[in-house]
Scaffold this motif. Sequence first.
Motif, PDB file in Angstrom:
ATOM      1  N   TRP A  77     -15.691  28.589  -7.144  1.00 28.63           N
ATOM      2  CA  TRP A  77     -14.948  28.752  -5.882  1.00 28.63           C
ATOM      3  C   TRP A  77     -14.217  27.446  -5.523  1.00 28.63           C
ATOM      4  O   TRP A  77     -13.049  27.466  -5.133  1.00 28.63           O
ATOM      5  N   ALA A  99      -7.085  31.462   0.255  1.00 28.77           N
ATOM      6  CA  ALA A  99      -8.489  31.519  -0.196  1.00 28.77           C
ATOM      7  C   ALA A  99      -8.575  31.011  -1.633  1.00 28.77           C
ATOM      8  O   ALA A  99      -8.000  29.972  -1.939  1.00 28.77           O
ATOM      9  N   TRP A 100      -9.277  31.748  -2.516  1.00 27.84           N
ATOM     10  CA  TRP A 100      -9.480  31.222  -3.865  1.00 27.84           C
ATOM     11  C   TRP A 100      -8.398  31.668  -4.841  1.00 27.84           C
ATOM     12  O   TRP A 100      -8.537  31.479  -6.036  1.00 27.84           O
ATOM     13  N   THR A 123     -10.266  27.088  -5.104  1.00 26.33           N
ATOM     14  CA  THR A 123      -9.810  26.941  -3.720  1.00 26.33           C
ATOM     15  C   THR A 123      -9.161  25.574  -3.491  1.00 26.33           C
ATOM     16  O   THR A 123      -8.281  25.423  -2.651  1.00 26.33           O
TER      17      THR A 123
END
Length: 685
Positions: free
Chosen positions: A489, A25-26, A493
């Motif tokens: 984000w 994910a991030w 990411t």
Amino acid sequence: MTTTEETHAVTSQRSTTEHVTVHPAWLPGAASAAVGRRRVVVAGDGALVSTVAAEVAAAVASHGGSWTRLEAGAGVADADLVLTIAEADDGPAATPDAVVQAECDESFRFMRDAGSVVVEAASDAGLLHGWFHVLRLGEAAFDGPDADEKHAPAAALRVLDHWDNVDEHHTMGQVERGYSGGSLFYAHGRVREDLTRVDEYARLLASVGINSVAINNVNVHAREARLLTDDLMDVARIAAVFRPWGIRVHLSVSFAAPVTLGGLATSDPLDPQVAHWWVRAAARVWGAIPDFGGFVVKADSEGQPGPFAYGRTHADGANMLARAVAPYGGLIHWRAFVYNHRQDWRDRSTDRARAAYDHFAPLDGQFDDNVVVQVKYGPLDFQVREPVSPVLAALPRTRVALELQVTQEYTGQQKHAVYLGPQWSEILRFSLGDGVVSNLATAGGFAAVSNAGDDPFWAGHPFAQANLYAYGRLTWDPSLDPIAVLDEWIAQTFPGSPVEVGEALHAILDRSWETYEMYTTPLGVGFMVRPGHHYGPDVDGYEYTPWGTYHFADRDGIGVDRTRATGTGYTGQYPAPWCDVYESLETCPDELLLFFHHVPYSHVLHSGKTVIQHIYDTHFEGVERVEAMVTAWEGIAGLVEADVAERVSERLAEQLRSAEEWRDQVTTYFFRKSGVPDAGGRRIY
Ligand code: GCW
């Protein structure tokens, strides 16, 4: 670093659990590079300081920096980054005994002086937030002019609710309204043995400031009810995984538990035996989990039991539970989603939109201090567009939490790329009385239904991770620009990606909520989805059902008259100026027109278009926008990791197919109803 090296670095950070390679994910390894190559000091005591120390240790081990752990207040020299607990004048600030304090001061101070950074927090929870702030900024934390900033969350409660069933074979699926595989918590009908992914999930949530989770469905079935009894030690295991991340665990409980679990004849909240049953239940739970958060209750709603069966009010019900948990600092999250789901569609006087206000506004001031009334953002049910619920302005003497839906039940089920940050931002900035946020910030907060599951990408659609991220960031600071949050984000990411990647992601996501609205249900009227699973178009799907979600389209017009003058009177639930803004056709915003008014197809919007032409135009344009999303993605898919590229491409293809289906059904339906041709002469069936 080149893109290829970066990609490799990211891939190598992926964890593997039960043979699934999990997307980071991030928080890929690259996120810690800026800190990891520096000299870091961690100072202070407290359970979460140890978490920060472990994070720092891992970062410097991978990137060649160094770190030291000191006592709070020890003289610190020669470090690039100091993470420290502030010395309080009145005793120790760190949380004792590994117990996360109920509502501790989660703020932190960020100071930069000639490239050296000090993060100082009043509590260890604040220090953890400060750590993730530095991680999020990366190099930028150390670059730039001298700074001295105070960061604090807008509200104390920032909660994620999981609608997870323990039972994998439940008719609603293991995760009700879940679009990301199975549950992170349960497998094979019980709490998972291996909670590695729960730990990774907790870290992701902590990094965006979430501080509570509820781990089971608000529809509490027999199997799930036993989390409170037989499975309590398993709940304690889950709580132990969340604890180092400053996150408290809550359980959804059934109001009928004294009957179904306790064998009593009643669950009447005014019956002393019932109250006693809950006192004992609370003692057991807090005995096992001293920092347990509290209970979430869906009562008298969609078939769930509640106080109405005994002629009692929701204040009676909530307060009885609140008193059982008060000795432990526990909370009762009592949902305001109460309406008649068995109404007769022929009865035009019953308006589901009115229900929550009608039930709860008269109870303002009657709830105990540790009851938080949890209110969905709109009066209906997480639609793509609804007016902000008037209940949020009707309870000034009650703690209130605003409930959002990160899981995309009505917004494309994580098959469609729909970035919800702009929707939430609009809600959070809406000025209702004193303003939604100021009402909530006093003592309440935010809750949302999570979109995460055991899918390798956490959220089904890799882009749906952005919604989880944005929910945390926007509830920490509702004044943030949702597009700037999306940018954060993207940067975390897809670290080190060529600039085209970020540009394409913005092109795809920035206006994706509006795009979804264009090709689905028009002008705030809502629903038109397939009954049951709620995916895909079915204009009349709910029109003749008991659920209270109607559009009333006939050959002349469409919409729900909710005015005081001629309709259900719902507009009267709003404070000024909204009660008048929505009442009048002249001032009602276009996007909510059909929520508040029944108008002829020839009605001219503020935009200058007729309602029918608006329906045609938005549906054609919505699909064109999805085509543009696909093209934008094709341009960069080769620049991201292959599994991400493949998953996104597959989802976008489905989004396009579905958007075309929506366009064709909705335009055809309204052409057939109205007989009015499209001024653009486009294909209608
Ligand atoms: O939106 C509706 C959902 C139900 C859900 C309910 C609720 C958990 O369709 O699946 O039940 O809301 O919020 O309680």
